[in-house]
Enzyme design. Structure first.
Site, PDB file in Angstrom:
ATOM      1  N   ASP A 291      -2.157 -62.864 -15.541  1.00  0.00           N
ATOM      2  CA  ASP A 291      -0.820 -62.941 -16.131  1.00  0.00           C
ATOM      3  C   ASP A 291      -0.434 -64.392 -16.404  1.00  0.00           C
ATOM      4  O   ASP A 291      -1.147 -65.327 -16.011  1.00  0.00           O
ATOM      5  CB  ASP A 291       0.210 -62.256 -15.213  1.00  0.00           C
ATOM      6  CG  ASP A 291       0.049 -62.643 -13.743  1.00  0.00           C
ATOM      7  OD1 ASP A 291      -0.650 -63.619 -13.450  1.00  0.00           O
ATOM      8  OD2 ASP A 291       0.634 -61.961 -12.882  1.00  0.00           O
TER       9      ASP A 291
ATOM     10  N   ASP B 135       7.924 -56.278  -3.982  1.00  0.00           N
ATOM     11  CA  ASP B 135       8.433 -55.035  -4.589  1.00  0.00           C
ATOM     12  C   ASP B 135       7.291 -54.130  -5.063  1.00  0.00           C
ATOM     13  O   ASP B 135       7.520 -53.172  -5.800  1.00  0.00           O
ATOM     14  CB  ASP B 135       9.396 -55.343  -5.742  1.00  0.00           C
ATOM     15  CG  ASP B 135       8.728 -56.118  -6.885  1.00  0.00           C
ATOM     16  OD1 ASP B 135       7.513 -56.387  -6.800  1.00  0.00           O
ATOM     17  OD2 ASP B 135       9.427 -56.446  -7.863  1.00  0.00           O
TER      18      ASP B 135
ATOM     19  N   HIS C 216       4.692 -55.088  -6.951  1.00  0.00           N
ATOM     20  CA  HIS C 216       4.074 -55.387  -8.246  1.00  0.00           C
ATOM     21  C   HIS C 216       2.649 -55.908  -8.081  1.00  0.00           C
ATOM     22  O   HIS C 216       2.310 -56.521  -7.067  1.00  0.00           O
ATOM     23  CB  HIS C 216       4.943 -56.324  -9.096  1.00  0.00           C
ATOM     24  CG  HIS C 216       5.006 -57.757  -8.670  1.00  0.00           C
ATOM     25  ND1 HIS C 216       6.155 -58.359  -8.223  1.00  0.00           N
ATOM     26  CD2 HIS C 216       4.069 -58.734  -8.667  1.00  0.00           C
ATOM     27  CE1 HIS C 216       5.916 -59.624  -7.959  1.00  0.00           C
ATOM     28  NE2 HIS C 216       4.657 -59.884  -8.217  1.00  0.00           N
TER      29      HIS C 216
ATOM     30  N   GLU D 240       6.097 -54.990 -12.856  1.00  0.00           N
ATOM     31  CA  GLU D 240       7.226 -54.732 -11.964  1.00  0.00           C
ATOM     32  C   GLU D 240       7.456 -53.219 -11.831  1.00  0.00           C
ATOM     33  O   GLU D 240       6.915 -52.431 -12.609  1.00  0.00           O
ATOM     34  CB  GLU D 240       8.478 -55.409 -12.535  1.00  0.00           C
ATOM     35  CG  GLU D 240       8.391 -56.939 -12.570  1.00  0.00           C
ATOM     36  CD  GLU D 240       8.596 -57.587 -11.194  1.00  0.00           C
ATOM     37  OE1 GLU D 240       8.256 -56.966 -10.170  1.00  0.00           O
ATOM     38  OE2 GLU D 240       9.105 -58.724 -11.157  1.00  0.00           O
TER      39      GLU D 240
END
Ligand code: GLP
Length: 259
Positions: free
Chosen positions: A66, A135, A137, A142
């Site tokens: 990413d 979270d 990810h 996400e």
């Protein structure tokens, strides 16, 4: 999924480096590299093996997961810069063998397509390192990311921006948007190595590994992959309900089996 609980983060780093070393020594290899703090110990291990034990990466190419949108490759916090500084500049992996997304591409959607095509042209990723966000990810997928997603733009959650603020001078400097390989893209890598270290990851890890496959926890999509090795320290494993089973299984694993 094979879940391997090791005492410390250093053990996780060594085990991950073992898997990558085995891949690299087996012949031409395509590595999937992740950024963030978690893989740093693994990169240190690989650097040491390169310096002292003849581990060479000249037969390898690498693809990043990413990139922040809006940061040029020269920005110190771009993932291009980070991976060079933390790993590839310290081994014999030339910069032309390290591929990433262009965070300042004029047309990010076209850049995403280009990146997908370049991974495919390289023959796909042999072994992909992954961390996990608090979270759930992976990459920058996400919660509520499509489990079939391809490389595309995503908007970071407030929590992820807060988690990553430590790398920037000012928390407001953390970009809102990113380009990330999708969960469908990541799942095409032949072997996934998911690393988690520390108690802050315990909840997300338990949801990813033992919860239902659900977009609310993007890492749970890895349950659909046929070859995932989850390497965790005891703190990150503390919320796993089936800890004893994983430890028992690993303890009785035939030595010839490998990861
Ligand atoms: C970042 C990266 C992920 C990484 C995750 C966890 O936002 N995009 O690839 O796995 O967050 O980071 P860390 O390892 O620093 O906890």
């Amino acid at each position: 999924m094979e879940i391997i609980i090791l005492p410390t983060g250093a053990d996780v780093a060594r085990a991950a480096a073992d898997a990558i070393e085995e891949q690299v020594r087996s012949g031409p290899s395509v590595l999937g590299l992740a950024t963030g703090s978690t893989p740093l110990g693994t990169y240190q291990e690989l650097i040491e093996r390169h310096r002292n034990y003849g581990l060479s990466f000249t037969n390898a190419r690498a693809f990043l997961l990413d990139e922040y949108l809006g940061l040029p490759a020269t920005h110190p916090q771009s993932y291009h810069s980070v991976i060079r500084k933390e790993f590839t500049d310290s081994v014999d992996l030339g910069s032309d063998a390290v591929h990433g997304l262009n965070g300042v591409a004029a047309d990010p959607a076209a850049e995403a397509l280009r990146y997908e095509a370049s991974i495919e042209a390289a023959g796909g990723v042999d072994i992909q390192i992954l961390g996990i966000g608090t979270d759930g990810h992976v990459g920058f997928n996400e919660p509520m990311s499509s489990l079939a997603s391809r490389t595309r733009i995503k908007t970071l959650t407030r929590q992820t921006r807060k988690d990553n603020a430590r790398f920037f001078e000012n928390p407001a400097d953390v970009p809102d948007h990113v380009l990330t390989q999708g969960l469908g893209t990541i799942r095409q890598a032949r072997h996934l190595l998911l690393l988690a270290v520390g108690a802050t990851k315990a909840q997300a890890l338990a949801a990813a590994v033992e919860g239902p496959v659900a977009a609310v926890c993007p890492a749970s999509a890895l349950q659909l992959h046929p070859h995932v090795t989850v390497l965790v320290d005891s703190a990150a494993a503390s919320k796993l309900a089936h800890r004893d089973y994983y430890q028992d299984t690993f303890g009785r694993k035939p030595q010839w089996q490998g990861l």
